[in-house]
Design an enzyme around this catalytic site. Structure first.
Site, short mmCIF file in Angstrom:
data_model
loop_
_atom_site.label_atom_id
_atom_site.label_comp_id
_atom_site.label_asym_id
_atom_site.label_seq_id
_atom_site.Cartn_x
_atom_site.Cartn_y
_atom_site.Cartn_z
CG ASP A 258 -1.78 1.18 1.35
OD1 ASP A 258 -2.60 1.36 0.45
OD2 ASP A 258 -1.65 1.94 2.34
CD GLU A 300 -2.41 2.35 -3.38
OE1 GLU A 300 -3.40 3.05 -3.63
OE2 GLU A 300 -1.69 2.53 -2.39
#
Ligand code: GLC
Length: 616
Positions: A258, A300
């Site tokens: 992330d 990401e």
């Protein structure tokens, strides 16, 4: 006689020199490196047999995740089935959707009301109690492995929640913990950072620092309760790597890194994509190859293409296995609102030029907003389309302020000063299904279904792994109930994070309903993709001239076969085609064409045309 060298040793020896070099480059700390290696070895020892066997199988078949049969879905366990146990019990439905890659949205422990949808983790080794336990996660992972489903989980590595044990100790001034974050006693340095660091959430969480009640200032690039970790401290890297491996050892196949571009901070920079981020990403890749080679890294990186591709690393020194194809996603929605495919074609050309082993995750919608990261210099030069005005147009179109637009969406982080709002909404609502259903207009409904399926067909026509956003397979509409929830109402991303409506799914087998048309249509598209070699990740792909600015034409070639894909992004009937001789068969509806120079396409319709001499 048993070889004294373990599999771990053998794998490590392949990477040792590079790993040490990278580690020392960042940390210059031999002792920390020794600890790091010991920790890796321990995690390898703790990896259970079924996972080690899988590692060995995948090592022997390194392209296992590049097959065209792979189909993803992302969902929130609570929204879908209440809990992890609920997801396990409903794996049958997930299989029925054809899914073999399941991304479970954040499910680790997080403080209620200060969670950023689970992206503020307070314990990397505990599941949110209302969703179940670590044991439930492990059983779900086991069940998925048996059912041939790979499981993906977020690893929120840029920050922890303010409630994480480290953060609490840091706040209390315990030695060794303050250094895990970025703490300041006054605003001098934070103000220096603010000069060069762009804001992530300009309206919902302005600024990149937060002053605590006792006056201390801590770096919080995202929400004030998400404290940025300091990866310049080797203890942070060591312990976070151990957390990653702990999750991998529970049976997670794909780790979603992330917000990875943000993990290294340096005064005087924008604190995004710094070279040290790539050093860390490369080290994590080596860690996986040594401890758990069956595990993949998904980065990401929600940024423009030039920033995204470097996260693949180089063929000799790869970083992430997969990345999101975010620009194609945003450009797709731009194309729907403008009815002109020029920019999408240009974007597709750029993707096609990248090495074929770069694997992208393709998607239409996800849990986040759509940010309008388009190629504005080109739009301006070519069409005199200007960034601020165009973002306004797109946002007006998708929030139904533009006359005639059937879309229903809401703005996200609307900053009137910058004119930079982003957008939220489900695929069905953005395609006009919600409005058509509300108006009870069967004609509009038909068009909206067609548009929705065409966008999915477009997603499935791209190389890589297609990922469906849970609920989209049965045309879920926006969920406006978040407006009444004090914990959620400030964050419009909850518009498309609503509860899965099993009532809608009940109609999936009834082709007279829009749910049935979407579900069956999507299944058919997925089956065709799974069976047709032209969809291979290694196929030759390029855009073609369709003769009409409203129609995108893409050709895919593999093993002597050719597929021509046509997508009509306008809401009119259009005749378009490509410069090819010979007969073709449309795969979705079975229509035969003697020539495809001019094929009639429905409003927002598509065609998948397979050359007949390559059809068997
Ligand atoms: C990622 C997530 C997003 C979250 C952010 C902060 O971008 O997709 O939902 O807000 O990270 O962790």
């Amino acid at each position: 006689m048993k070889n004294a060298k373990t599999v771990f040793d053998r794998r490590l020896s392949r990477h040792y020199d590079e790993l040490k070099w990278l580690y020392m480059e960042l940390y210059r700390d031999e002792e920390a490196f020794r600890y790091f290696l010991g920790m890796l070895n321990q995690c390898w020892k703790e990896r259970k047999k079924s996972l080690r066997d899988q590692d060995a199988r995948r090592e022997a078949d390194p392209n296992w995740y590049r097959r065209r049969e792979l189909l993803g879905m992302m969902l929130y366990a609570d929204a879908f089935a209440g809990s992890l146990e609920g997801v396990r019990k409903n794996l049958k439905y997930i299989r029925e959707c054809g899914v073999n890659y399941l991304h479970l949205m954040p499910l680790l422990d997080t403080p209620k009301g200060r969670s950023d949808g689970g992206y503020a983790v307070s314990d990397f080794r505990a599941v949110r109690p209302d969703l179940g336990t670590m044991g439930d996660l492990e059983s779900l992972a086991d069940a998925c492995r048996k059912a041939g489903i790979s499981l993906c989980l977020d690893f929120v590595m840029n920050h922890t929640s303010e409630e994480h044990e480290w953060a609490k100790k840091a706040r209390a001034g315990e030695t060794g913990y303050r250094e895990r974050y970025f703490f300041y006693n006054n605003w001098k340095i934070p103000m220096e950072f603010e000069k060069t660091v762009p804001q992530v959430f300009p309206t919902t969480a302005p600024g990149s620092f937060t002053q605590l009640e006792d006056g201390q200032i801590v770096m919080t690039s995202f929400y004030p309760y998400q404290w940025d970790l300091n990866y310049a401290n080797p203890v942070v890297f060591n312990d976070m790597t151990e957390n990653l491996l702990y999750l991998a050892n529970r049976g997670i196949d794909v780790v979603r890194l992330d917000a990875i571009p943000y993990i290294w901070k340096q005064l005087g920079t924008n604190c995004r994509n710094l070279p040290q981020v790539h050093t860390l990403a490369r080290m994590l890749r080596i860690v996986c190859e040594v401890v758990c080679p069956g595990v993949l890294l998904l980065g990401e990186v929600v940024m423009e293409p030039s920033k995204v591709a470097p996260y693949f690393g180089t063929p000799e020194k790869p970083e992430c296995h997969m990345l999101y194809n975010v620009t194609t996603m945003a450009t797709t929605w731009h194309t729907l609102a403008t009815g002109d495919v020029s920019l999408l074609r240009r974007q597709m050309d750029a993707v096609c030029e990248l090495p074929k082993d770069f694997l992208f995750l393709n998607y239409l919608r996800c849990h986040d907003d759509i940010g309008w990261g388009l190629d504005y210099p080109w739009l301006q030069e070519r069409f005199h389309i200007f960034e601020v005005a165009h973002k306004k147009y797109l946002n007006d179109w998708f929030t139904s302020r533009w006359p005639g637009s059937p879309a229903r969406g809401e703005l996200y982080n609307d900053d009137p000063r910058l004119g930079d709002a982003r957008l939220c909404g489900t695929t069905a609502s953005l395609c006009g299904l919600e409005a058509a259903d509300f108006e009870g207009d069967p004609f509009k409904l038909e068009r909206a279904v067609s548009c929705d399926l065409t966008l999915h067909a477009w997603m499935l026509s791209q190389s890589g792994i297609p990922v469906v956003y849970s609920g989209d397979e049965v045309g879920r509409f926006n969920d406006y109930t978040y407006h009444d929830d004090p914990d959620k109402r400030a964050d419009s991303r909850y518009l498309h994070r609503g509860t899965f409506q099993w009532g809608l799914a009940e109609y999936r087998k009834d082709p007279s309903t829009y749910q049935g048309k979407l579900f069956q249509g999507l299944r058919r598209l997925e089956d065709i993709r799974g069976a047709e070699p032209c969809f291979d990740a290694g196929a030759e792909v390029r855009t073609e001239d369709s003769g009409d600015s409203r129609v995108l034409a893409v050709s895919r070639r593999a093993g002597g076969r050719e597929l021509i894909c046509l997508f009509n992004f306008s809401n009119q009937f259009v005749w378009a085609g490509v410069d090819r001789e010979g007969a073709y068969t449309e795969l979705m509806y079975g229509t035969k064409y003697d020539s495809i120079h001019a094929v009639e396409l429905w409003p927002n319709g598509f065609a998948w045309l397979l050359r007949d001499d390559g059809a068997d």
